[in-house]
Design a protein around this motif. Sequence first.
Motif, short mmCIF file in Angstrom:
data_model
loop_
_atom_site.label_atom_id
_atom_site.label_comp_id
_atom_site.label_asym_id
_atom_site.label_seq_id
_atom_site.Cartn_x
_atom_site.Cartn_y
_atom_site.Cartn_z
N VAL A 146 9.25 -15.53 -24.79
CA VAL A 146 9.87 -15.68 -26.11
C VAL A 146 10.85 -14.54 -26.37
CG1 VAL A 146 9.44 -15.70 -28.59
CG2 VAL A 146 7.97 -17.02 -27.06
N GLY A 147 10.45 -13.31 -26.03
CA GLY A 147 11.34 -12.16 -26.22
C GLY A 147 12.60 -12.26 -25.39
N MET A 148 12.46 -12.72 -24.13
CA MET A 148 13.63 -12.87 -23.26
C MET A 148 14.57 -13.94 -23.79
SD MET A 148 11.94 -12.49 -19.46
CE MET A 148 13.52 -12.73 -18.69
N LEU A 149 14.00 -15.03 -24.29
CA LEU A 149 14.85 -16.07 -24.88
C LEU A 149 15.60 -15.54 -26.09
CD1 LEU A 149 12.51 -19.22 -24.65
CD2 LEU A 149 14.59 -18.75 -23.33
N ALA A 150 14.92 -14.75 -26.90
CA ALA A 150 15.58 -14.17 -28.08
C ALA A 150 16.72 -13.25 -27.67
CB ALA A 150 14.56 -13.41 -28.92
N ILE A 151 16.49 -12.47 -26.60
CA ILE A 151 17.55 -11.56 -26.11
C ILE A 151 18.74 -12.36 -25.59
CG2 ILE A 151 18.11 -9.88 -24.32
CD1 ILE A 151 15.26 -8.80 -24.60
N VAL A 152 18.44 -13.47 -24.84
CA VAL A 152 19.53 -14.30 -24.31
C VAL A 152 20.36 -14.89 -25.44
CG1 VAL A 152 20.02 -16.44 -23.07
CG2 VAL A 152 18.36 -14.82 -22.14
N PHE A 153 19.69 -15.43 -26.44
CA PHE A 153 20.42 -16.03 -27.57
C PHE A 153 21.22 -14.97 -28.33
CE2 PHE A 153 17.05 -19.48 -27.47
CZ PHE A 153 17.91 -20.44 -26.96
N ALA A 154 20.63 -13.80 -28.51
CA ALA A 154 21.33 -12.73 -29.22
C ALA A 154 22.55 -12.26 -28.43
CB ALA A 154 20.39 -11.55 -29.48
#
Length: 391
Positions: A30-38
């Motif tokens: 979830v954290g990695m996905l958030a970083i990718v989107f950001a």
Amino acid sequence: MSSSIHPAKGFSPGFSPGFSLVELLVSVVVGMLAIVFATRLFVSSEQNKAAAVGGSDSMQNGMLAMFSISNDAGQAGWGLNDTLLAGCDTTFSDTQGYVLPVVSRGGVDTTPLSPVVIESGGTASDRITLMAGSAMSGVGSERLRDNYAGAGSVNVATTQPFGFLQDSVVVLAPEPAGGKCAVAQLSDTPPGFTLNFAADGTRRFNRATLGNAYGAGQARVYNLGPVATLAFHTWSVANGNLLLRATDLAGTAATPAAVVDNVVAIKGQYGFDTRAANAFDPATGMQVGAWSTTMINADGDGVTGGAGDIQRIAAVRLAVIARSKMPEKPDPVTKQCSATTAPLTVFAGRSPATVAASAVTVNVDVIADWRCYRYRVFETIVPLRNAAWRP
């Protein structure tokens, strides 16, 4: 009494509080996905910002370049609109290095006095020269009193003619038209009816002689005003900069000065009044009948680029192409930019509506990654008001 230790309430023996491995992995994903989107949001925001800033830069640069050239065009022809002067092939030299543009006249190169001269670059940038004097008398002139055969002075009919002062730039023009004109600079204020143009090294436009002979009563002397305000301006583009060579800007007569950056091309077109001889009457107003990037036989005398053709230039059509300052990023898959995909077209519209357009394609591939930049095209039409205000 004996005592015993019991497991904490709610926990079974052997269980330790905390996250399981599955929960930890889910949190990492979830954290990695958030970083990718950001990151994608940030990159997209920066790209949009760069495009907006680049568009603003090209807007400002293009408007400044167009204002500078069109302002010159609005004044072009002042003091040069007498039929003896406009289009006259002229002997001209400048110790500071300014040269008149060349116009082909019936296949022969000439250097005429003209409100505008467009040296076409084809699909590349043009070079545009705009000329204007500054004398308060406009096209006031003096008739030659005595023969001139090669001295450093001429005699005119009027004693101490109005406006002819030291360092005024003058033009001798044959009357009737047909011969060559000559430019000189007065070395002193006329003490009487004699105009002196000594070649003493301090007057930039003077030579040992004018180079042409003129008969008494067969030539006129025109005053173009003080040398410091003689506005012969040549606009061009090189290495993405709008350049100016000028007679009235110190240090730019021979070597052009950069005026605006990130301008990749300027283009110009003559607007000719092509009405037949009987219908052509500048006093009632000039009318554009044809647009052309080169000189045409506008007056129908069979000679292209003659004085009569120059006197029929009613307007000039101008275009400026400005480039954004920052390039856009290429596509990550194709590695190609698509901000601009093809050469640009200018002068495609009819103006006025009854006159056919003469569209011009302009290549902006002056740099290898030209497709990564966005371009803005600015166009305007400037009537040559001094062309109609003639004696």
